[in-house]
Design a protein around this motif. Structure first.
Motif, short mmCIF file in Angstrom:
data_model
loop_
_atom_site.label_atom_id
_atom_site.label_comp_id
_atom_site.label_asym_id
_atom_site.label_seq_id
_atom_site.Cartn_x
_atom_site.Cartn_y
_atom_site.Cartn_z
N HIS A 282 -23.99 12.32 24.99
CA HIS A 282 -24.71 11.20 25.63
C HIS A 282 -25.03 10.05 24.67
CE1 HIS A 282 -25.13 14.03 28.89
NE2 HIS A 282 -25.84 14.85 28.15
N THR B 17 -26.09 6.19 26.14
CA THR B 17 -27.52 5.95 25.92
C THR B 17 -27.74 4.69 25.11
OG1 THR B 17 -28.11 8.28 26.10
CG2 THR B 17 -29.59 6.86 24.83
N GLY C 124 -29.55 12.12 26.05
CA GLY C 124 -29.43 11.81 27.47
C GLY C 124 -30.73 11.34 28.12
#
Length: 237
Positions: free
Chosen positions: A104, A108, A221
């Motif tokens: 992620h 992000t 995340g």
């Protein structure tokens, strides 16, 4: 108080790093099996790394030199030149490992980059960290990059004052409690701990669980949702 600036650590926060040190240390242990048992060798290596941080700094260069120093010490100077050459080759090989982003990371940072000032604050060798950042594909998202010799409260105060609106209005995100989290909290900022499975022994520290500005996430995340909770819409750019 508004949140204006988010800083990220690099190694083992954005991409894998410690795994390569672990693999190289295992190779070092095998190379030195005739001279020292693994536990003793690893203790001596860690002691050498601790001594040498002030001379060589953090990163592959200091690690390689510490392995060479340890090999000479535990063998009473009898380590063959071929083993020293193998250690040097292992250090060079570490520089060639491709960058592998952690889960992620890309989405992000891209989601936050348009809303906040985004910094990279990392320790390590200048050339190696620049190489990894270039290979990561993340460079365009950062408003500023700080490659520092160590991370202290003053390091964060200066970086957030230079590139943001001060540490009190900033967040540091990283995997190291010792380098990323506790100094940032002491500087007056927010800190988000994202643990990594592998952590160098010299980066261990107590978790500041009770600190009101401390948060912990399993990966990057959930970070945008946490930022939304900490920074109301009126604080966004």
């Amino acid at each position: 108080m508004p949140l204006t600036t988010i800083a990220f650590d690099a190694d083992d926060t954005l991409w894998h790093n410690e795994r390569f040190f672990t693999l190289t240390q295992e190779r070092f242990t095998e190379l030195m099996r005739e001279h020292a048992d693994p536990d003793h060798l690893n203790e001596r290596l860690l002691a050498a790394e601790r001594r040498n941080i002030g001379h060589y700094g953090f990163g592959i260069k200091g690690f390689t030199l510490s392995m060479i120093e340890t090999a000479i010490e535990v063998s009473d100077g009898r380590v063959p030149g071929t083993v020293i050459a193998e250690i040097m080759a292992a250090g060079r090989e570490m520089h060639r490992h491709p960058i592998e982003l952690l889960p992620h990371v890309g989405e992000t940072i891209a989601a936050l980059a348009g809303r906040f000032t985004i910094l990279l604050i990392t320790k390590g060798d200048l050339l190696d960290q620049e190489r990894k950042l270039a290979q990561s594909g993340l460079g365009d998202h950062f408003d500023a990059v700080e490659i520092v010799s160590d991370k202290t409260p003053d390091t964060y105060r200066r970086a957030f004052a230079r590139h943001g609106s001060g540490a009190a209005e900033g967040i540091m995100v990283g995997n190291s409690l010792k380098s990323d989290i506790r100094p940032m909290l002491e500087a007056g900022g927010w800190a988000v701990h994202v643990p990594h499975d592998l952590t160098w022994a010299l980066e261990h520290a107590e978790t500041p669980t009770e600190h009101p500005r401390f948060h912990e996430l399993p990966d990057l995340g959930p970070l945008p949702d946490l930022i939304d909770a900490l920074a109301p819409a009126l604080n966004r750019r």
